[in-house]
Design an enzyme around this catalytic site. Sequence first.
Site, mmCIF file in Angstrom:
data_model
loop_
_atom_site.group_PDB
_atom_site.id
_atom_site.type_symbol
_atom_site.label_atom_id
_atom_site.label_comp_id
_atom_site.label_asym_id
_atom_site.label_seq_id
_atom_site.Cartn_x
_atom_site.Cartn_y
_atom_site.Cartn_z
ATOM 1 N N HIS A 123 -5.789 -6.714 -1.732
ATOM 2 C CA HIS A 123 -4.786 -5.754 -1.282
ATOM 3 C C HIS A 123 -3.590 -6.444 -0.632
ATOM 4 O O HIS A 123 -3.725 -7.108 0.387
ATOM 5 C CB HIS A 123 -5.436 -4.775 -0.295
ATOM 6 C CG HIS A 123 -4.714 -3.478 -0.159
ATOM 7 N ND1 HIS A 123 -4.383 -2.678 -1.233
ATOM 8 C CD2 HIS A 123 -4.256 -2.822 0.938
ATOM 9 C CE1 HIS A 123 -3.774 -1.581 -0.810
ATOM 10 N NE2 HIS A 123 -3.672 -1.650 0.504
ATOM 11 N N ASP A 139 -8.277 -5.605 -6.001
ATOM 12 C CA ASP A 139 -7.901 -4.479 -5.141
ATOM 13 C C ASP A 139 -8.166 -3.167 -5.863
ATOM 14 O O ASP A 139 -7.605 -2.923 -6.932
ATOM 15 C CB ASP A 139 -6.416 -4.603 -4.792
ATOM 16 C CG ASP A 139 -5.920 -3.461 -3.933
ATOM 17 O OD1 ASP A 139 -6.750 -2.734 -3.352
ATOM 18 O OD2 ASP A 139 -4.685 -3.292 -3.843
ATOM 19 N N SER A 166 0.842 -1.189 0.000
ATOM 20 C CA SER A 166 0.000 0.000 0.000
ATOM 21 C C SER A 166 0.885 1.248 0.000
ATOM 22 O O SER A 166 1.782 1.359 -0.832
ATOM 23 C CB SER A 166 -0.944 -0.050 1.208
ATOM 24 O OG SER A 166 -2.019 0.817 1.062
#
Length: 503
Positions: free
Chosen positions: A460, A435, A185
């Site tokens: 994710h 994601d 991320s």
Amino acid sequence: MATPPFPLVLSFLILLSLSSSANSYPPRSSKHAPRFLGKFSHLHQPTDQKYETRYFEQRLDHFSFADLPSFRQKYLINTQHWLGPSRLGPILFYCGNEGNIEWFAANTGFVWEIAPRFGAMIIFPEHRYYGESMPYGSREIAYKNASTLSYLTAEQALADYAVFITELKRNLSAQACPVVLFGGSYGGMLAAWMRLKYPHIAIGALASSAPVLQFEDIVPPETYYDIVSNDFRRESISCFNTIKESWDIIASKGEENDGLNQLTKAFHFCRKLDSSEDLSDWLDSAYSYLAMADYPYPADFLMPLPGNPIKELCRRIDSCPDGTSTLQRVYEGVNVYYNYTGTVDCFNLDDDPHGMIGWDWQACTEMVMPFASSKNTSMFPEFEYNYADDEERCLKDYNVKPRPTWISTEFGGHDFKNVLKKFGSNIIFSNGLLDPWSGGSVLEDVSETIVALVTEKGAHHLDLRAATDEDPDWLVDQRESEVKLIKKWLQEYYDNKRATFTA
């Protein structure tokens, strides 16, 4: 970087200001962007990983010579499998995200699992202004105003990591030991950017679910919410349509005399809703996080969730008896996210009690990510991105104006593929197409050494999570591909060292 959605049940819920698209309730031109997962970093932290917790004295400002106070940066270290400096044992370095570092360590099992294979040291440093790594001695002072928050930037965080690695290696006489970066991320963005900005510090980076292109006009602003919507559409058209229809109903109900009381009871909140937007924000967050955590097996990464949680949510919505209202269907479905265990009696909507979330500051300064929702392809209310709304909010909250072009100026983004082909190397961009952040990442190979590993059913940064017996074959293969690439980087490094030594 980054921004999309990020409870306990919601005690730190960062609410999104989403409005209805009903004709009588025209949509706003913009809204807060969704958050990453850092808001969950105070939750679910049990871990069986063994590490020492240490602290490193960091400069507050790496880019000036002003006499400013230093701060203690927290880091976790494990040397159990490290081969040591004499054998050039590698260092696996996770670039800490926007939250407590223990949470990222607990949810990045891949690094721990491959360390024995490489004889590697493991380092998890905490990002400045998060967790215990607070300048000025406390969160209250550090988050006081724009002046004290001004050192919360990605550039300063990367400089922290560069200085820390340099000093650690010097203290261990391990200057020749290679460093491999990891991150998911926002942390994945940092890992990729650090490899580009400090190529002498690390030999390669695995950037998982890293939306490095989610800025300016590099990708369409509708991309994020279109992907979330597609995740629901692929499971059930009727489920998609129920959610799409619910926003107008919620807004209309909120305008009725006793409407907010009725919504409060219908969705089992602990206290009366202040507005129908609060409910819409709460639902928006759930749908977005479910798309991010749509893993093929049960997990409690964010909340205790079943495997394929979107499929389960849609099953509950669609299996309601004929005549069940849209709002009741939505309530039954969203319980998959907020109350899958069935232990919650009522839900809270409490926001951060300090009102100064670190990521909010970053999104108001340099992490300016445009988001929008299209009328035809999204299940969310229609809205357009409007920078003026961001500027107005940030001036109100922090008395600062965002710099929407700074990230692409500092780290690149436009013509990304051609630029990296010439100037970059040894970066893995891994993404799962479920994601919503994948739409802002690198999904095609740039060169032989900058590789995109894309999985159709991945969510994710699933690849960074610990291996389980339930991992599908494609996930096992993806991780093995990552290991092979990292092994190649290390072998090339060792070969070059050997050639230099024998020359």
